[in-house]
Write an enzyme that holds these catalytic residues in place. Structure first.
Site, PDB file in Angstrom:
ATOM      1  CB  VAL A  82      -0.942   0.013   1.218  1.00  0.00           C
ATOM      2  CG1 VAL A  82      -1.787   1.285   1.223  1.00  0.00           C
ATOM      3  CG2 VAL A  82      -1.836  -1.228   1.211  1.00  0.00           C
ATOM      4  CE  LYS A  83       3.505   4.742  -4.915  1.00  0.00           C
ATOM      5  NZ  LYS A  83       3.716   5.137  -6.342  1.00  0.00           N
ATOM      6  CB  ILE A  84       1.078   5.611   2.927  1.00  0.00           C
ATOM      7  CG1 ILE A  84       0.268   4.331   3.137  1.00  0.00           C
ATOM      8  CG2 ILE A  84       0.624   6.708   3.876  1.00  0.00           C
ATOM      9  CD1 ILE A  84      -1.224   4.504   3.124  1.00  0.00           C
TER      10      ILE A  84
END
Length: 217
Positions: A82-84
């Site tokens: 998951v890119k945050i």
């Protein structure tokens, strides 16, 4: 060094897989929009052919929204990362998701301290944006070197993804600087294969081969 491809184009991903050099994929809303296809269709196609890590980005800016979207994305495949974004709210989300066993990739890193904060929050990956720093007359590769030094000094296991790669020299310099991964656009990945002397050598071999009598093939 691992090679990820920075794209949402299925044909490009398939070609990189066929070359035998692909370790993972990174995407973002901009790349997904370029396909002109529904987001979920694109994601499902990518996950059906890629075994390595696939970074999928959240779009909310608040912690609750990022966590909700991150959990949803993680359910799509065991290899989803998951890119945050690098924000205070983002770091809260990173801490929560990593505690739940969901790997995160903190994106839009532009300083060593941002990378250190992300590592302390527990991020699996950080993505320093090399090309965008170069665009404002800053040596983006120095950022990778500084992050590598800091992580090595304190034993952080967070992996460094050199992002915003613009040309083959960026890949070379990232490898020399100690980046764990380079995420590379398709056109740059193709360019890594090429050298004029290779082309000249192949042409000479073929011309010489034509002179060989009784060729078996």
């Amino acid at each position: 060094m691992q090679f990820f491809i920075d794209t949402a184009n299925i044909d490009e991903i398939k070609q990189a897989i066929d070359w035998g050099i692909l370790d993972g994929v990174t995407t973002n809303p901009t790349l997904a929009a370029k396909t002109g296809r529904p987001f979920m269709d694109v994601v499902k196609d990518i996950l059906s052919i890629v075994d390595g890590p696939v970074s999928l980005e959240t779009v909310s800016l608040d912690t609750e929204g990022m966590v909700k979207e991150g959990r949803f994305l993680a359910e799509l495949g065991d290899n989803v990362v998951v890119k945050i974004p690098m924000t205070k709210e983002g770091m809260k989300a990173v801490n929560i998701l990593e505690e739940e066993g969901i790997p995160t990739n903190v994106t839009l890193i532009f300083s060593p301290m941002q990378a250190l904060i992300a590592a302390k929050a527990g991020a699996s990956y950080v993505s320093p944006f090399i090309g965008r720093l170069d665009d404002i007359s800053t040596d983006g590769m120095n950022l990778v070197r500084d992050i590598r030094t800091i992580f090595d000094n304190y034993g952080y296991e967070t992996e460094i993804i050199a992002a915003s790669i613009r040309h083959p020299i960026h890949v070379l310099e990232a490898a020399k600087a100690g980046a764990d991964i380079a995420t590379i656009p398709f056109n740059v990945l193709e360019a890594l294969f090429r050298h004029p002397l290779t082309d000249i050598g192949i042409d000479k071999f073929l011309k010489d081969w034509e002179k060989v009598p009784n060729k078996p093939f």
